[in-house]
Design a protein around this motif. Structure first.
Motif, PDB file in Angstrom:
ATOM      1  N   SER A  78      12.995   7.180  -6.714  1.00 24.29           N
ATOM      2  CA  SER A  78      12.640   7.669  -5.379  1.00 24.29           C
ATOM      3  C   SER A  78      11.908   6.597  -4.587  1.00 24.29           C
ATOM      4  O   SER A  78      12.125   6.463  -3.386  1.00 24.29           O
ATOM      5  CB  SER A  78      11.733   8.900  -5.478  1.00 24.29           C
ATOM      6  OG  SER A  78      12.493  10.031  -5.798  1.00 24.29           O
ATOM      7  N   ILE A 107      11.298   4.201  -0.106  1.00 17.56           N
ATOM      8  CA  ILE A 107      10.300   3.283   0.438  1.00 17.56           C
ATOM      9  C   ILE A 107      10.816   1.851   0.486  1.00 17.56           C
ATOM     10  O   ILE A 107      10.759   1.209   1.533  1.00 17.56           O
ATOM     11  CB  ILE A 107       8.991   3.370  -0.376  1.00 17.56           C
ATOM     12  CG1 ILE A 107       8.410   4.760  -0.205  1.00 17.56           C
ATOM     13  CG2 ILE A 107       8.001   2.306   0.071  1.00 17.56           C
ATOM     14  CD1 ILE A 107       7.230   5.049  -1.036  1.00 17.56           C
ATOM     15  N   ARG A 133       1.887   1.777  -3.599  1.00 13.00           N
ATOM     16  CA  ARG A 133       0.765   2.299  -4.379  1.00 13.00           C
ATOM     17  C   ARG A 133       0.516   3.776  -4.044  1.00 13.00           C
ATOM     18  O   ARG A 133       0.239   4.594  -4.909  1.00 13.00           O
ATOM     19  CB  ARG A 133      -0.489   1.465  -4.149  1.00 13.00           C
ATOM     20  CG  ARG A 133      -1.509   1.731  -5.225  1.00 13.00           C
ATOM     21  CD  ARG A 133      -2.801   0.944  -5.135  1.00 13.00           C
ATOM     22  NE  ARG A 133      -2.628  -0.437  -4.756  1.00 13.00           N
ATOM     23  CZ  ARG A 133      -3.288  -0.970  -3.720  1.00 13.00           C
ATOM     24  NH1 ARG A 133      -4.130  -0.259  -3.017  1.00 13.00           N
ATOM     25  NH2 ARG A 133      -3.110  -2.225  -3.424  1.00 13.00           N
ATOM     26  N   MET A 134       0.644   4.102  -2.748  1.00 20.42           N
ATOM     27  CA  MET A 134       0.491   5.501  -2.335  1.00 20.42           C
ATOM     28  C   MET A 134       1.500   6.382  -3.083  1.00 20.42           C
ATOM     29  O   MET A 134       1.146   7.406  -3.651  1.00 20.42           O
ATOM     30  CB  MET A 134       0.693   5.585  -0.814  1.00 20.42           C
ATOM     31  CG  MET A 134       0.632   6.962  -0.216  1.00 20.42           C
ATOM     32  SD  MET A 134       2.170   7.887  -0.334  1.00 20.42           S
ATOM     33  CE  MET A 134       3.229   6.922   0.721  1.00 20.42           C
ATOM     34  N   ALA A 135       2.769   5.957  -3.080  1.00 20.45           N
ATOM     35  CA  ALA A 135       3.805   6.765  -3.732  1.00 20.45           C
ATOM     36  C   ALA A 135       3.507   6.919  -5.219  1.00 20.45           C
ATOM     37  O   ALA A 135       3.643   8.014  -5.783  1.00 20.45           O
ATOM     38  CB  ALA A 135       5.171   6.124  -3.522  1.00 20.45           C
ATOM     39  N   GLN A 136       3.065   5.825  -5.864  1.00 22.34           N
ATOM     40  CA  GLN A 136       2.729   5.923  -7.289  1.00 22.34           C
ATOM     41  C   GLN A 136       1.588   6.914  -7.504  1.00 22.34           C
ATOM     42  O   GLN A 136       1.595   7.680  -8.462  1.00 22.34           O
ATOM     43  CB  GLN A 136       2.330   4.550  -7.828  1.00 22.34           C
ATOM     44  CG  GLN A 136       3.517   3.615  -7.972  1.00 22.34           C
ATOM     45  CD  GLN A 136       3.102   2.218  -8.395  1.00 22.34           C
ATOM     46  OE1 GLN A 136       2.037   1.738  -8.025  1.00 22.34           O
ATOM     47  NE2 GLN A 136       3.949   1.565  -9.177  1.00 22.34           N
ATOM     48  N   SER A 137       0.631   6.922  -6.569  1.00 21.30           N
ATOM     49  CA  SER A 137      -0.510   7.819  -6.740  1.00 21.30           C
ATOM     50  C   SER A 137      -0.106   9.281  -6.590  1.00 21.30           C
ATOM     51  O   SER A 137      -0.803  10.165  -7.054  1.00 21.30           O
ATOM     52  CB  SER A 137      -1.619   7.465  -5.749  1.00 21.30           C
ATOM     53  OG  SER A 137      -1.362   8.048  -4.486  1.00 21.30           O
ATOM     54  N   PHE A 138       1.029   9.519  -5.928  1.00 23.51           N
ATOM     55  CA  PHE A 138       1.519  10.893  -5.824  1.00 23.51           C
ATOM     56  C   PHE A 138       2.522  11.220  -6.938  1.00 23.51           C
ATOM     57  O   PHE A 138       3.132  12.279  -6.930  1.00 23.51           O
ATOM     58  CB  PHE A 138       2.173  11.140  -4.456  1.00 23.51           C
ATOM     59  CG  PHE A 138       1.177  11.473  -3.382  1.00 23.51           C
ATOM     60  CD1 PHE A 138       0.713  12.775  -3.233  1.00 23.51           C
ATOM     61  CD2 PHE A 138       0.684  10.491  -2.547  1.00 23.51           C
ATOM     62  CE1 PHE A 138      -0.208  13.080  -2.256  1.00 23.51           C
ATOM     63  CE2 PHE A 138      -0.253  10.791  -1.570  1.00 23.51           C
ATOM     64  CZ  PHE A 138      -0.693  12.095  -1.422  1.00 23.51           C
ATOM     65  N   GLY A 139       2.706  10.276  -7.851  1.00 26.30           N
ATOM     66  CA  GLY A 139       3.618  10.520  -8.961  1.00 26.30           C
ATOM     67  C   GLY A 139       5.086  10.492  -8.562  1.00 26.30           C
ATOM     68  O   GLY A 139       5.923  11.088  -9.233  1.00 26.30           O
ATOM     69  N   VAL A 140       5.404   9.798  -7.472  1.00 25.31           N
ATOM     70  CA  VAL A 140       6.804   9.692  -7.053  1.00 25.31           C
ATOM     71  C   VAL A 140       7.544   8.796  -8.048  1.00 25.31           C
ATOM     72  O   VAL A 140       7.016   7.775  -8.484  1.00 25.31           O
ATOM     73  CB  VAL A 140       6.881   9.097  -5.618  1.00 25.31           C
ATOM     74  CG1 VAL A 140       8.321   8.902  -5.182  1.00 25.31           C
ATOM     75  CG2 VAL A 140       6.161  10.016  -4.639  1.00 25.31           C
ATOM     76  N   SER A 141       8.762   9.194  -8.426  1.00 21.36           N
ATOM     77  CA  SER A 141       9.486   8.470  -9.469  1.00 21.36           C
ATOM     78  C   SER A 141       9.960   7.104  -8.981  1.00 21.36           C
ATOM     79  O   SER A 141      10.049   6.850  -7.785  1.00 21.36           O
ATOM     80  CB  SER A 141      10.696   9.277  -9.928  1.00 21.36           C
ATOM     81  OG  SER A 141      11.648   9.326  -8.886  1.00 21.36           O
ATOM     82  N   THR A 161       0.842  -1.206   0.000  1.00 22.35           N
ATOM     83  CA  THR A 161       0.000   0.000   0.000  1.00 22.35           C
ATOM     84  C   THR A 161       0.875   1.253   0.000  1.00 22.35           C
ATOM     85  O   THR A 161       0.481   2.278  -0.559  1.00 22.35           O
ATOM     86  CB  THR A 161      -0.937   0.039   1.228  1.00 22.35           C
ATOM     87  OG1 THR A 161      -0.137  -0.009   2.404  1.00 22.35           O
ATOM     88  CG2 THR A 161      -1.903  -1.105   1.233  1.00 22.35           C
ATOM     89  N   LEU A 162       2.074   1.164   0.597  1.00 26.68           N
ATOM     90  CA  LEU A 162       2.961   2.335   0.595  1.00 26.68           C
ATOM     91  C   LEU A 162       3.462   2.618  -0.816  1.00 26.68           C
ATOM     92  O   LEU A 162       3.571   3.768  -1.233  1.00 26.68           O
ATOM     93  CB  LEU A 162       4.153   2.102   1.535  1.00 26.68           C
ATOM     94  CG  LEU A 162       3.812   1.983   3.010  1.00 26.68           C
ATOM     95  CD1 LEU A 162       5.072   1.775   3.827  1.00 26.68           C
ATOM     96  CD2 LEU A 162       3.074   3.218   3.491  1.00 26.68           C
TER      97      LEU A 162
END
Lengths: 257, 272
Positions: B185, B190, B174-182, B171-172
């Protein structure tokens, strides 16, 4: 910016289990649309499709108009389980959403200061998630979502992991926030009371394969809704009657999958 | 009459029997030094009274004597220095390579498909069996010893690393992907911190393996090193020196375990 869903259908395992069927819906700027439905009806799947985390089998999610230029991440989620990094402080968790954008350290700190103030978290800046209560964690997640200045917030049962008292408090906070900032949100929940308190419109999804049964409009302004108002009670009763049979059928269905 | 009815209607009160408790260990800090002192004291007593033969097991005081001698002549630093150098170089290289390969296996499907069976096939081989081969490849000097330690450290680290990454909360990510984190990164901020607890507990295993292999490798063609010292003492039936050498190894292991404990409490300070 407006989000328009056109004929969204989705099935898992290549044409196997169909979870969503022909969903048409629009989320207009500055309104909160709540989506309710029995468990397993594809609510969360629909939310993931809207934010681009999953591809629908058919149909399209359309973005009508451009997001404001200051928006760093137009479609931003708030998750049920908060999804905070345990190894970062409150400040670090918000910073994560900003670090990949070409804004300076100074600007980043200003944004963090701003969202912490807006969510009353300033004094928790240096705390780690394990030190925070569930309600505080969800506040941090909301602060993180606000930091990227979203055009539409996609909220996946954001209050469902909290106890009922904290839920009431956070709901009041969200209403206050909306009255100040008129954010746009798509709010998935299975809690009818939340839906009628927060939604300008409430869409009801049927059991699997989920299709929209009805969309009700609630006229009362958000800040004039109280938990015991008879109008909200009528809406809630109406929604419950619609959901009850669906929920019962869905319950039986799961038993013989 | 009324007294009798009161006695009948008021049932007897008694406290509910406590059934919880047990199955929970308490920290008792004083016990471990006491056990230590008692064991060594009994051993010394047995040796002094002649119950334990001199040749079979020397008295702790004699082993201590041998250790002091080792310090006075300055040989301790020669042996310990040589061993530490091999241990540090071999373990560090094995760990860095292991983390690198472990991350590659965890992140790239092709690497996973290709390397995972290889790792499973080579991991169970006792690396000491490969030492003769390493001597042919890298020479009888430092090369073969470091290669043995490197090899022994590499595999447990690979397995700890990719196991750790596999267990990072999805879930962490997926969260990062949803914020557009590269992608990079996500890996740095993470995946690596999330796998850190597993990597650090892998360190505990790999360092123990490294010490075992160090001694074994030093028993073949080494002039200096704790292993060479123990081997020499053994061939001269100088059991007091042998025990002194073993005590050095034990102290080494304890020191390193303590250092890893420190690293854990620093790197994982976010954990409860």
């Amino acid at each position: 910016m407006e989000i328009r869903l056109k004929g969204i259908s989705h099935s898992y395992r290549d044409g196997g289990l169909k979870v969503l069927s022909d969903i048409n819906l629009s989320i207009r700027e500055g309104e909160i649309v709540c989506l309710i439905g029995p468990s397993g009806c594809g609510k969360s799947t629909l939310l993931r499709i809207i934010g681009g985390l999953e591809l629908p089998s058919a149909g399209a999610v359309l973005q009508v108009g451009d997001p404001p230029p200051t928006s760093l991440n137009p479609l931003t989620y708030v998750f049920q389980d908060f999804a905070l990094l345990p190894w970062r402080t409150v400040e670090g968790n918000i910073s994560l959403a900003l670090e990949d954008h070409p804004i300076g350290r100074k600007m980043r700190n200003e944004i963090i200061d701003g969202v912490l103030a807006r969510t009353n978290l300033t004094e928790f800046r240096k705390a780690y998630p394990r030190q925070l209560s569930g309600g505080m964690k969800q506040r941090v997640a909301i602060a993180r979502a606000l930091s990227v200045n979203p055009a539409v917030m996609l909220m996946d049962e954001p209050l469902s992991a909290l106890d009922s008292q904290i839920r009431e408090i956070l709901m009041a906070d969200l209403i206050e926030l909306w009255c100040r900032e008129n954010f746009t949100a798509f709010y998935v929940t299975h809690n009818l009371a939340e839906a009628v308190r927060l939604g300008h419109r409430v869409a009801v999804l049927s059991r699997r394969p989920g299709r929209i049964r009805e969309i009700i409009e609630i006229e009362t302004p958000l800040d004039q809704r109280s938990a015991d108002s008879p109008e909200l009670g009528r809406h809630q009763q109406h929604l419950w009657e619609m959901l009850r049979d669906e929920a019962r059928a869905a319950d039986l269905e799961l038993a013989n999958v | 009459m009324s007294d009798a009815t009161v006695a009948l209607t008021a049932p007897a009160e008694k406290p509910v029997r406590f059934r919880g408790g047990g199955f929970r260990t308490r920290p008792l800090g004083i016990i471990s030094p006491i056990v230590f002192v008692v064991v060594i004291g009994l051993w010394e007593l047995g040796s002094q009274s002649g119950l334990i033969g001199k040749l079979i097991l020397p008295a702790p005081s004699e082993a201590l004597q041998a250790l002091l001698e080792l310090i006075e002549t300055g040989n301790l630093w020669k042996h310990l220095g040589a061993s530490l150098q091999r241990l540090i170089v071999g373990w560090t290289a094995g760990t860095i390579l292991g983390i690198g390969v472990g991350l590659a296996i965890a992140l790239f499907s092709y690497v996973r498909a290709g390397a995972q069976p290889l790792v499973s096939a080579i991991f169970p081989i006792p690396k000491i069996a490969l030492l003769p081969l390493f001597i042919i490849w890298f020479g009888i000097g430092e090369g073969s010893k470091i290669a043995t330690i490197l090899f022994g450290t590499f595999f447990p680290t690979v397995i700890a690393t990719y196991g750790g990454v596999d267990n990072v909360d999805r879930t962490l990510i997926r969260m990062a992907q949803s914020f557009g984190v590269s992608w990079s990164s996500i890996v740095r901020k993470i995946i690596i911190p999330g796998a850190m607890p597993a990597i650090l507990s892998g360190f505990r295993i790999s360092i123990a393996i490294a010490i075992v292999l160090l001694v074994a490798a030093e028993m073949i063609g080494a002039e200096f090193g704790v292993g060479a010292y123990i081997l020499l003492a053994g061939s001269l039936v100088a059991t007091d020196q042998l025990i002194a050498g073993v005590a050095i190894l034990s102290a080494l292991g304890l020191t390193i375990a303590w250092l890893i404990g420190k690293a854990e409490s620093y790197l994982l300070r976010w954990r409860t």
